[in-house]
Design a protein around this motif. Structure first.
Motif, PDB file in Angstrom:
ATOM      1  N   TYR A   1       0.842  -1.185   0.000  1.00 27.35           N
ATOM      2  CA  TYR A   1       0.000   0.000   0.000  1.00 27.35           C
ATOM      3  C   TYR A   1       0.886   1.248   0.000  1.00 27.35           C
ATOM      4  N   LEU A   2       0.293   2.357  -0.445  1.00 28.27           N
ATOM      5  CA  LEU A   2       1.000   3.631  -0.507  1.00 28.27           C
ATOM      6  C   LEU A   2       0.294   4.643   0.389  1.00 28.27           C
ATOM      7  N   PRO A   3       1.036   5.351   1.246  1.00 27.75           N
ATOM      8  CA  PRO A   3       0.402   6.309   2.162  1.00 27.75           C
ATOM      9  C   PRO A   3      -0.124   7.542   1.432  1.00 27.75           C
ATOM     10  N   ASN A   4      -1.101   8.170   2.049  1.00 23.07           N
ATOM     11  CA  ASN A   4      -1.659   9.416   1.523  1.00 23.07           C
ATOM     12  C   ASN A   4      -0.703  10.554   1.890  1.00 23.07           C
ATOM     13  N   ASP A   5       0.359  10.670   1.137  1.00 19.99           N
ATOM     14  CA  ASP A   5       1.471  11.569   1.435  1.00 19.99           C
ATOM     15  C   ASP A   5       1.303  12.882   0.674  1.00 19.99           C
TER      16      ASP A   5
ATOM     17  N   LYS B   1       2.362  17.700  -4.263  1.00 16.27           N
ATOM     18  CA  LYS B   1       3.419  18.677  -4.553  1.00 16.27           C
ATOM     19  C   LYS B   1       4.226  18.259  -5.784  1.00 16.27           C
ATOM     20  N   SER B   2       4.516  16.967  -5.894  1.00 10.62           N
ATOM     21  CA  SER B   2       5.308  16.490  -7.039  1.00 10.62           C
ATOM     22  C   SER B   2       4.510  16.596  -8.330  1.00 10.62           C
ATOM     23  N   VAL B   3       3.195  16.359  -8.257  1.00 10.91           N
ATOM     24  CA  VAL B   3       2.350  16.483  -9.445  1.00 10.91           C
ATOM     25  C   VAL B   3       2.341  17.932  -9.914  1.00 10.91           C
ATOM     26  N   THR B   4       2.234  18.862  -8.972  1.00 11.56           N
ATOM     27  CA  THR B   4       2.264  20.291  -9.320  1.00 11.56           C
ATOM     28  C   THR B   4       3.584  20.656  -9.985  1.00 11.56           C
TER      29      THR B   4
ATOM     30  N   PHE C   1      11.235  13.462  -6.696  1.00  8.51           N
ATOM     31  CA  PHE C   1      10.989  14.739  -6.012  1.00  8.51           C
ATOM     32  C   PHE C   1      11.486  14.688  -4.573  1.00  8.51           C
ATOM     33  N   ASP C   2      11.208  13.564  -3.876  1.00  2.00           N
ATOM     34  CA  ASP C   2      11.678  13.385  -2.498  1.00  2.00           C
ATOM     35  C   ASP C   2      11.824  11.890  -2.244  1.00  2.00           C
ATOM     36  N   SER C   3      13.025  11.405  -2.419  1.00  2.00           N
ATOM     37  CA  SER C   3      13.273   9.960  -2.290  1.00  2.00           C
ATOM     38  C   SER C   3      13.124   9.463  -0.864  1.00  2.00           C
ATOM     39  N   GLU C   4      13.144  10.383   0.119  1.00  2.00           N
ATOM     40  CA  GLU C   4      13.033   9.992   1.524  1.00  2.00           C
ATOM     41  C   GLU C   4      11.593  10.071   2.040  1.00  2.00           C
ATOM     42  N   ALA C   5      10.669  10.503   1.203  1.00  2.00           N
ATOM     43  CA  ALA C   5       9.271  10.593   1.619  1.00  2.00           C
ATOM     44  C   ALA C   5       8.722   9.193   1.870  1.00  2.00           C
TER      45      ALA C   5
ATOM     46  N   SER D   1       7.602   7.423  -1.242  1.00  2.00           N
ATOM     47  CA  SER D   1       8.716   6.982  -2.087  1.00  2.00           C
ATOM     48  C   SER D   1       9.323   5.689  -1.546  1.00  2.00           C
ATOM     49  N   LYS D   2       9.472   5.618  -0.236  1.00  2.00           N
ATOM     50  CA  LYS D   2       9.983   4.387   0.371  1.00  2.00           C
ATOM     51  C   LYS D   2       9.006   3.232   0.150  1.00  2.00           C
ATOM     52  N   ALA D   3       7.715   3.550   0.196  1.00  2.00           N
ATOM     53  CA  ALA D   3       6.701   2.508   0.008  1.00  2.00           C
ATOM     54  C   ALA D   3       6.721   1.960  -1.418  1.00  2.00           C
ATOM     55  N   ILE D   4       6.892   2.831  -2.413  1.00  2.00           N
ATOM     56  CA  ILE D   4       6.905   2.353  -3.805  1.00  2.00           C
ATOM     57  C   ILE D   4       8.169   1.536  -4.063  1.00  2.00           C
ATOM     58  N   MET D   5       9.262   1.884  -3.402  1.00  2.00           N
ATOM     59  CA  MET D   5      10.481   1.091  -3.528  1.00  2.00           C
ATOM     60  C   MET D   5      10.293  -0.287  -2.904  1.00  2.00           C
ATOM     61  N   ASP D   6       9.583  -0.343  -1.785  1.00  2.00           N
ATOM     62  CA  ASP D   6       9.310  -1.640  -1.151  1.00  2.00           C
ATOM     63  C   ASP D   6       8.448  -2.511  -2.060  1.00  2.00           C
ATOM     64  N   ILE D   7       7.461  -1.903  -2.699  1.00  3.46           N
ATOM     65  CA  ILE D   7       6.585  -2.644  -3.616  1.00  3.46           C
ATOM     66  C   ILE D   7       7.385  -3.168  -4.806  1.00  3.46           C
ATOM     67  N   ALA D   8       8.252  -2.316  -5.364  1.00  3.49           N
ATOM     68  CA  ALA D   8       9.077  -2.727  -6.499  1.00  3.49           C
ATOM     69  C   ALA D   8      10.025  -3.855  -6.100  1.00  3.49           C
ATOM     70  N   SER D   9      10.573  -3.762  -4.895  1.00  2.00           N
ATOM     71  CA  SER D   9      11.483  -4.802  -4.413  1.00  2.00           C
ATOM     72  C   SER D   9      10.737  -6.115  -4.241  1.00  2.00           C
ATOM     73  N   ARG D  10       9.561  -6.050  -3.666  1.00  3.88           N
ATOM     74  CA  ARG D  10       8.754  -7.265  -3.462  1.00  3.88           C
ATOM     75  C   ARG D  10       8.406  -7.905  -4.792  1.00  3.88           C
ATOM     76  N   TYR D  11       8.062  -7.077  -5.767  1.00 11.99           N
ATOM     77  CA  TYR D  11       7.712  -7.618  -7.082  1.00 11.99           C
ATOM     78  C   TYR D  11       8.942  -8.185  -7.786  1.00 11.99           C
ATOM     79  N   ALA D  12      10.022  -7.413  -7.848  1.00  9.29           N
ATOM     80  CA  ALA D  12      11.206  -7.831  -8.592  1.00  9.29           C
ATOM     81  C   ALA D  12      11.866  -9.064  -7.989  1.00  9.29           C
ATOM     82  N   ASN D  13      11.774  -9.206  -6.664  1.00  5.32           N
ATOM     83  CA  ASN D  13      12.379 -10.353  -5.988  1.00  5.32           C
ATOM     84  C   ASN D  13      11.449 -11.562  -5.926  1.00  5.32           C
ATOM     85  N   HIS D  14      10.243 -11.402  -6.501  1.00  7.53           N
ATOM     86  CA  HIS D  14       9.251 -12.487  -6.464  1.00  7.53           C
ATOM     87  C   HIS D  14       8.986 -12.922  -5.023  1.00  7.53           C
TER      88      HIS D  14
END
Length: 288
Positions: A224-228, A233-236, A244-248, A251-264
């Motif tokens: 899941y992705l938080p309502n951040d 701001k990044s869309v604007t 836009f902010d890799s530490e948000a 952003s950390k959540a989308i990286m976790d999702i990508a890692s979970r998917y890529a690592n099967h």
């Protein structure tokens, strides 16, 4: 003629020996759930893991990937069908080292291809499959009978929802429709715009339970992705939030999702099968 035949043989052998890209369609029951923003940032997250990624805007006539990144491409899929450009010619460089094919405007019958157009589309897609690790298709909101054919061709489907009951019902209806046609295509779930981790987990669990109870359909929760606030701001700023902010948190959540998917990292939930994208294209578009 002998040289041409030899060159063709070598190309076919090379294509056979190369691993084929995984094809992923990202969809939602209806619009307004952040599907395109997910597709864009998920693509970049996979790229940051060292993968070659092509993002294909399939929301023909209503595509907004170019708006999200603030770059208007001179080419789109329209140029492939109407101006005889190759798919390679219409690919543009996107942020985060991804490649993009834009949807453009004015074409409404992409999924109703005659045999000649299908053959050309299939041949050029086959070359792209050998050049990328992942090809993501950002589908238009909702599902039509025609777009359904295309979604049944891909290796996996990622369905985006939010915790809102109407969004969950829309996602359920979309997956019910897909399951009525093909019970084998793997389905992944992502819940967007959650206020707490509990909200995200509960929304996904409610949807999964309903799918099992009424359809006997198993799905895989990618996360899941938080309502951040960073997202708006990044869309604007017309910049992907992961850049836009890799530490948000988002952003950390989308990286976790990508890692979970890529690592099967699906546990015993799912075993990914070999790609049959081109074979499926022939089956669903030509009935062969």
């Amino acid at each position: 003629m002998k040289d041409q035949a030899e060159n063709l043989r070598r190309r076919l052998e090379a294509r056979h020996n190369q691993s084929m890209a995984r094809t992923i369609a990202v969809l939602s029951g209806k619009g307004g759930v952040g599907k395109s923003n997910f597709s864009l940032n998920f693509s970049i997250a996979l790229s940051q893991r060292g993968k070659k990624v092509l993002l294909f805007d399939m929301d023909i006539g209503m595509g907004n990937i170019d708006i999200l990144i603030g770059e208007h491409s001179p080419y789109s899929i329209i140029d492939f069908f109407e101006n005889d450009c190759s798919l390679k010619d219409i690919i543009t460089a996107g942020p985060g080292n991804i490649s993009i094919i834009n949807g453009g405007t004015g074409l409404t019958n992409l999924f109703s291809l005659d045999e000649d157009k299908y053959t050309r589309f299939n041949e050029e897609l086959s070359l792209l499959l050998a050049n990328y690790d992942y090809i993501l298709f950002d589908m238009g909101a909702g599902i039509t009978q025609d777009s359904m054919k295309f979604m049944l061709c891909v290796d996996e489907l990622v369905v985006i929802t939010t915790p809102e009951p109407t969004s969950i019902m829309d996602a359920y209806s979309a997956m019910k429709f897909i399951n009525s046609v093909n019970k084998e295509v793997p389905l992944f779930l992502v819940c967007n715009r959650v206020f707490t981790s509990k909200d995200g987990k509960e929304a996904i669990k409610r949807l999964q339970n309903a799918l099992v109870k009424f359809l006997g359909l198993e799905t895989v929760a990618l996360g899941y992705l938080p309502n951040d606030g960073i997202v708006s701001k990044s869309v604007t700023k017309q910049m992907p939030f992961i850049l836009f902010d890799s530490e948000a948190d988002v952003s950390k959540a989308i990286m976790d999702i990508a890692s979970r998917y890529a690592n099967h990292s699906f546990g015993g939930e799912l075993t990914l099968q070999r790609s049959h994208f081109l074979r499926n294209m022939k089956r669903y578009f030509l009935g062969k």
